[in-house]
Design an enzyme around this catalytic site. Structure first.
Site: not given
Length: 375
Positions: A180, A238, A324
């Site tokens: 944050q 990758t 969240c």
């Protein structure tokens, strides 16, 4: 923002991708698309670009490029920090603040279940960890302390430099979740003195799905995945060069104007607070303004229900806390031991680059009309 009838004040949940960031992402996703680990000419070009982007991200944090490891975002970075250190150590004691993001708290609980000793540091009523409390709770077998740089729900900036110094003196690893904070305030890993620091792209105007972990030079942790050896084997897979290019561009922009943008947002934040306080005098503010993220204003409309207010005002996109958490309750407000009458009225307003003075004036008028109607 493109929605003329909506005012977006939820930048702590996620930020829009800046146009110049999107341009770079598109270029390295469609034109310079090669796998940076391929031996052919296009692969080599992608590899050179990747390392240039790593240097740009490192520059934002005053780190060296070899100390930056790319991940899918803040959650993975926090898991890699806590679990990677714990797996390398094998046993011992960990200290974690009690109002961390779930991506730190849940791995800490998992480590507790795995047989590690885990203590959760309390926070004071204003939302800050006391370094003296860290000092008191350290044991002989403490090997890791994790305290976030800035809280995601109320924006309080923690005394991480003092905590890091305590850890250095005791040769304890210090990790800080800075997701944050990076891009909102200057973040200098050398000044902080941390060993590990997590950051996320979608909190700083890059796309979702990209972030990173700063790992201090000479320090090693165990990988959570086993694969082809990318990112020095710490995070194989990758590398998404397009996303990394976007993160690097966002870092370049943040480094250039973070101080100016912070001043602008503080002015808008305080204007919003004064306006809301006039509209609803029974307002409670979390944190100390000068020790809070410049864009974050978390308040409680005491006696009201924050979720009901936002439900009634769909044109204002704000939050009742972190986007969240699992809706069982706010980790932060629980840790603060906030009385129910205050907690239930909590709303987090988080401002950003597209927030204007006119937006703030509109929000104040919207709330003024709402409370007039309700009263």
């Amino acid at each position: 923002m493109q929605y003329s009838n909506i005012i977006y004040l939820d930048y702590n949940a996620t930020t829009p991708v800046l146009p110049e960031v999107l341009d770079v992402f598109n270029k390295y996703s469609s034109e310079e698309f090669a796998n940076p680990n391929s031996a052919h000419v296009l692969g080599k070009r992608a590899k050179l670009a990747l390392e240039k982007f790593r240097e740009e991200v490192a520059s934002l944090l005053n780190a060296s490029s070899e100390e930056i490891f790319f991940t899918s975002g803040g959650t993975e970075s926090n898991h890699l920090a806590l679990l990677g250190v714990a797996l390398a150590k094998g046993k011992g004691h960990i200290l974690v603040s009690s109002f961390e993001h779930p991506s730190v708290l849940n791995p800490a609980v998992k480590l507790l279940e795995m047989g590690f000793e885990v203590d959760f540091l309390p926070v004071n009523s204003q939302g800050y960890v006391d370094p003296e409390e860290v000092q008191k709770r350290i044991k002989k077998n403490t090997f890791l302390v994790s305290v976030m740089l800035a809280n995601n729900e109320i924006g309080t900036i923690q005394p991480v430099e003092e905590i890091a110094k305590i850890c250095q003196e005791r040769e304890i690893i210090f990790h800080t979740d800075a997701c944050q904070a990076v891009g909102k305030i200057p973040v200098d890993v050398k000044k902080i003195g941390c060993d590990l620091l997590s950051f996320a792209g979608h909190k700083m105007y890059a796309p979702k799905g990209i972030g990173g972990l700063f790992i201090k030079k000479g320090f090693s942790i165990s990988p959570l995945f086993l694969g082809g050896g990318q990112e020095k084997g710490i995070r194989p897979g990758t590398e998404p060069v397009g996303l990394i290019a976007a993160l690097a561009k966002a870092a370049e922009i943040a480094k250039k104007d973070v101080s100016f943008e912070a001043e602008r947002l503080i002015y808008l934040r305080e204007t919003l607070y004064e306006g809301l306080k006039e509209v609803y005098p029974k307002i409670y503010r979390y944190g100390i303004p000068e020790k809070t993220l410049p864009n974050t204003l978390t308040v409680s409309f005491v006696g009201k229900i924050g979720s009901k207010i936002l439900e009634d005002l769909p044109e204002v996109c704000a939050s009742t806390g972190s986007a969240c958490h699992d809706r069982k309750g706010s980790n932060t407000l629980i840790a603060l031991k906030v009385p129910e009458e205050i907690a239930q009225g909590t709303i987090r307003f988080s401002l950003g680059r597209y927030t204007t003075f006119e937006d703030i004036e509109k929000v104040i008028k919207i709330f003024q009309g709402y409370f007039r109607l309700k009263n």
